[in-house]
Design a protein around this motif. Sequence first.
Motif, PDB file in Angstrom:
ATOM      1  N   ARG A 141       0.619  -1.192  -0.088  1.00 16.43           N
ATOM      2  CA  ARG A 141      -0.131   0.114  -0.146  1.00 16.43           C
ATOM      3  C   ARG A 141       0.879   1.318   0.018  1.00 16.43           C
ATOM      4  O   ARG A 141       0.749   2.131  -0.918  1.00 16.43           O
ATOM      5  N   VAL A 142       1.624   1.239   0.844  1.00 15.62           N
ATOM      6  CA  VAL A 142       2.661   2.447   0.934  1.00 15.62           C
ATOM      7  C   VAL A 142       3.577   2.657  -0.274  1.00 15.62           C
ATOM      8  O   VAL A 142       3.668   3.850  -0.741  1.00 15.62           O
ATOM      9  N   LEU A 143       3.982   1.746  -1.066  1.00 19.57           N
ATOM     10  CA  LEU A 143       4.560   1.456  -2.332  1.00 19.57           C
ATOM     11  C   LEU A 143       3.838   2.331  -3.263  1.00 19.57           C
ATOM     12  O   LEU A 143       4.233   3.353  -4.108  1.00 19.57           O
ATOM     13  N   LYS A 144       2.568   1.894  -3.249  1.00 20.66           N
ATOM     14  CA  LYS A 144       1.437   2.703  -4.270  1.00 20.66           C
ATOM     15  C   LYS A 144       1.322   3.889  -3.827  1.00 20.66           C
ATOM     16  O   LYS A 144       1.162   4.956  -4.709  1.00 20.66           O
ATOM     17  N   GLU A 145       0.997   4.025  -2.464  1.00 22.97           N
ATOM     18  CA  GLU A 145       0.627   5.479  -2.331  1.00 22.97           C
ATOM     19  C   GLU A 145       1.511   6.619  -1.885  1.00 22.97           C
ATOM     20  O   GLU A 145       1.399   7.646  -2.467  1.00 22.97           O
ATOM     21  N   ARG A 146       2.664   6.155  -1.624  1.00 30.13           N
ATOM     22  CA  ARG A 146       3.847   7.237  -1.324  1.00 30.13           C
ATOM     23  C   ARG A 146       5.031   7.150  -2.347  1.00 30.13           C
ATOM     24  O   ARG A 146       5.355   8.196  -3.000  1.00 30.13           O
ATOM     25  N   ASN A 197      11.172  -8.912   6.832  1.00 30.62           N
ATOM     26  CA  ASN A 197      10.097  -8.212   7.903  1.00 30.62           C
ATOM     27  C   ASN A 197      10.650  -7.008   8.478  1.00 30.62           C
ATOM     28  O   ASN A 197       9.894  -5.895   8.523  1.00 30.62           O
ATOM     29  N   LYS A 198      11.736  -7.164   9.138  1.00 27.95           N
ATOM     30  CA  LYS A 198      12.075  -5.773   9.933  1.00 27.95           C
ATOM     31  C   LYS A 198      12.608  -4.797   8.938  1.00 27.95           C
ATOM     32  O   LYS A 198      12.525  -3.545   9.352  1.00 27.95           O
ATOM     33  N   ALA A 199      13.062  -5.133   7.661  1.00 24.85           N
ATOM     34  CA  ALA A 199      13.266  -3.950   6.946  1.00 24.85           C
ATOM     35  C   ALA A 199      11.988  -3.529   6.034  1.00 24.85           C
ATOM     36  O   ALA A 199      12.077  -2.340   5.966  1.00 24.85           O
ATOM     37  N   ASN A 239      13.504   8.722  11.147  1.00 24.57           N
ATOM     38  CA  ASN A 239      12.606   9.176  12.188  1.00 24.57           C
ATOM     39  C   ASN A 239      12.878   8.540  13.679  1.00 24.57           C
ATOM     40  O   ASN A 239      13.008   9.271  14.696  1.00 24.57           O
ATOM     41  N   THR A 240      13.095   7.267  13.581  1.00 28.08           N
ATOM     42  CA  THR A 240      13.180   6.482  14.755  1.00 28.08           C
ATOM     43  C   THR A 240      14.469   6.821  15.328  1.00 28.08           C
ATOM     44  O   THR A 240      14.761   6.770  16.590  1.00 28.08           O
ATOM     45  N   MET A 241      15.559   7.179  14.537  1.00 29.11           N
ATOM     46  CA  MET A 241      16.820   7.378  15.083  1.00 29.11           C
ATOM     47  C   MET A 241      16.857   8.701  15.776  1.00 29.11           C
ATOM     48  O   MET A 241      17.603   8.836  16.766  1.00 29.11           O
ATOM     49  N   LYS A 242      16.241   9.727  14.987  1.00 31.20           N
ATOM     50  CA  LYS A 242      16.177  10.930  15.769  1.00 31.20           C
ATOM     51  C   LYS A 242      15.749  10.989  17.097  1.00 31.20           C
ATOM     52  O   LYS A 242      16.103  11.555  18.154  1.00 31.20           O
ATOM     53  N   ILE A 243      14.433  10.185  17.341  1.00 33.49           N
ATOM     54  CA  ILE A 243      13.851   9.981  18.765  1.00 33.49           C
ATOM     55  C   ILE A 243      14.609   9.311  19.536  1.00 33.49           C
ATOM     56  O   ILE A 243      14.943   9.806  20.821  1.00 33.49           O
ATOM     57  N   LEU A 244      15.566   8.401  19.375  1.00 29.93           N
ATOM     58  CA  LEU A 244      16.454   7.553  20.081  1.00 29.93           C
ATOM     59  C   LEU A 244      17.685   8.878  20.509  1.00 29.93           C
ATOM     60  O   LEU A 244      18.217   8.558  21.798  1.00 29.93           O
ATOM     61  N   LEU A 245      18.292   9.383  19.564  1.00 32.96           N
ATOM     62  CA  LEU A 245      19.191  10.490  20.079  1.00 32.96           C
ATOM     63  C   LEU A 245      18.775  11.340  20.842  1.00 32.96           C
ATOM     64  O   LEU A 245      19.491  11.817  21.731  1.00 32.96           O
ATOM     65  N   ASP A 246      17.595  11.873  20.713  1.00 38.33           N
ATOM     66  CA  ASP A 246      17.058  12.987  21.792  1.00 38.33           C
ATOM     67  C   ASP A 246      16.974  12.395  23.170  1.00 38.33           C
ATOM     68  O   ASP A 246      17.126  13.025  23.907  1.00 38.33           O
ATOM     69  N   LEU A 254       8.277   1.070   6.050  1.00 36.45           N
ATOM     70  CA  LEU A 254       6.942   1.755   6.378  1.00 36.45           C
ATOM     71  C   LEU A 254       7.029   3.039   7.242  1.00 36.45           C
ATOM     72  O   LEU A 254       6.541   3.921   7.083  1.00 36.45           O
ATOM     73  N   GLU A 255       8.233   3.257   8.125  1.00 37.68           N
ATOM     74  CA  GLU A 255       8.339   4.139   9.037  1.00 37.68           C
ATOM     75  C   GLU A 255       9.263   5.320   8.245  1.00 37.68           C
ATOM     76  O   GLU A 255       8.791   6.558   8.756  1.00 37.68           O
ATOM     77  N   ALA A 256       9.804   5.186   7.219  1.00 39.13           N
ATOM     78  CA  ALA A 256      10.550   6.106   6.599  1.00 39.13           C
ATOM     79  C   ALA A 256       9.605   6.776   5.538  1.00 39.13           C
ATOM     80  O   ALA A 256       9.499   8.200   5.645  1.00 39.13           O
ATOM     81  N   TYR A 257       8.422   6.124   5.289  1.00 36.13           N
ATOM     82  CA  TYR A 257       7.383   6.990   4.236  1.00 36.13           C
ATOM     83  C   TYR A 257       6.208   7.194   5.006  1.00 36.13           C
ATOM     84  O   TYR A 257       5.201   8.008   4.423  1.00 36.13           O
ATOM     85  N   GLU A 258       5.924   6.665   6.037  1.00 35.90           N
ATOM     86  CA  GLU A 258       4.737   6.952   6.871  1.00 35.90           C
ATOM     87  C   GLU A 258       5.274   7.154   8.234  1.00 35.90           C
ATOM     88  O   GLU A 258       4.851   6.152   9.217  1.00 35.90           O
TER      89      GLU A 258
END
Length: 503
Positions: free
Chosen positions: A377-382, A436-438, A484-491, A443-447
Amino acid sequence: DDGLPSLGRVKITDLIPSEGLPSDSYKLSVSTLSQSFAQYSAAVIQFPAGDGALLRSGLDSACLYFQQREAYPSTDMIHTNDSREWCKTSGYYADPQLWQETYDYRPGLTPIEPSNAMELPPGGLPDIFGLLGKAARGILDGMSYYLNLRSSPFTEILDNVPLRSREVSSSVLSVCCHARPSFHGAQHHNLTTQDDGQLMMFHDHDHQVDKSLISVVKSDKAGLHVRDFHGRWFLVDGDLGPQEAVVYPGLALYQATAGYINPALHRTEINNIPGNMYGRCSLVFKLMPKSMTSLSCSEMRAAGHGVEAQFQIPVPVDDFMQRSHPTDQLFNRSTFQSFSFPTAQDGSMKPLMRRRKNNTRCKPLPPSKRLRLEAQRVLKERVQDIADKKGIKLRFCNLKECENHIHALDSPCANIRMEIGWPHGVPFVHPHDLPNKAKIGFLEAYEPGWTATHDMDLSLTEPGQASQQSANCNCKSLVYVSANTMKILLDLSRAFLIVINIR
């Protein structure tokens, strides 16, 4: 919007492609057709008035033809479903087990002039064959447009138009008669109770799947039932007009599109026929691939669609037709999708997949399958939208090769990954094929915030890796983390250090 409220109806004249940008009527027709196939596994096509008259006269002629047949066919006329003869059937044959008689018209094999002057075949078959064949090819091209494939991608596996010298048609027009009272078939039936309490009668072999690309059916009486994506049977020809016919996809299209278009499961009702002296007559055109070709998903792969392992290797058509296909293993893409077709500035039409509303009647999907569907879905939408705006054609890498690409600045996919913002450390392969982890990193990168809005168990392991993971739990593992996840961890780490310094 959760899809079409009823079976989609499309004018065949609106499915005729033209040079240049697609017309609004063409885009709407393709949208309706694709939605109806996804939701109901069938659709209704509407012919011009003159063509409707041709179909009506063909059905009348078929009824008279079968009425003149003897009650007990000779043994050489009794055929069961022999898959080895799939492209050689011609003329009359009967299957008493199904209480069905058939006359197959196959250009290049069926004689145009009858050999027996006392037994005239149904009339108008060459004209009806041409009419329904042209319609089936138009529908096939419409589905190719919907899947974003190149124009006429199935030409190589279809018969020549017109047939060349000494060629025999792979496609066939079958004139069928079910439950003729004067025909003494085996008459083995099943009784089924519908939702409204009405008893319906079907023969014992009540689940059938055509091995065609596209099938077009016109009957003189209602009675064709198709199973929808909920698994419910419903009548598809109950309110057809004289110019309308039912169309549905077959197994060959399912194979050629890597399972993206499910075949129709259908059965024929025969309990409303006994009061009629002719039985139920039908014209069934099946658009078939040529026997000496192969069903390959190369066109789907070239268009950027994920192709599962079972569809990776091309299958010879002759082998495919002779092989049995258990229906319970077919529907690997059972989740219904709703599609809309916005027009871009260049006039192109891109399908956008919306998430289906929660349906309590459906079983929850396993986490790995939910991940796969969300990634598609994200591939098609984003992602596809970003690539289209930048004029980039997405050509994904092989997973094994790309594990080295992601660590090199001059790799073949480096520029594309940078242009579309592909997440760092995630191989540039179709999201369908990512571990799966990739997939989660993608998904996190585009949504952003995707994991927070999905109640999914993220402790996913790849098939066959559970024992290996437990044995190496203390070893370094490869984890894909979005920006996005990396930024949260650094903060969080900075805040923790500040608190320690204050103390």
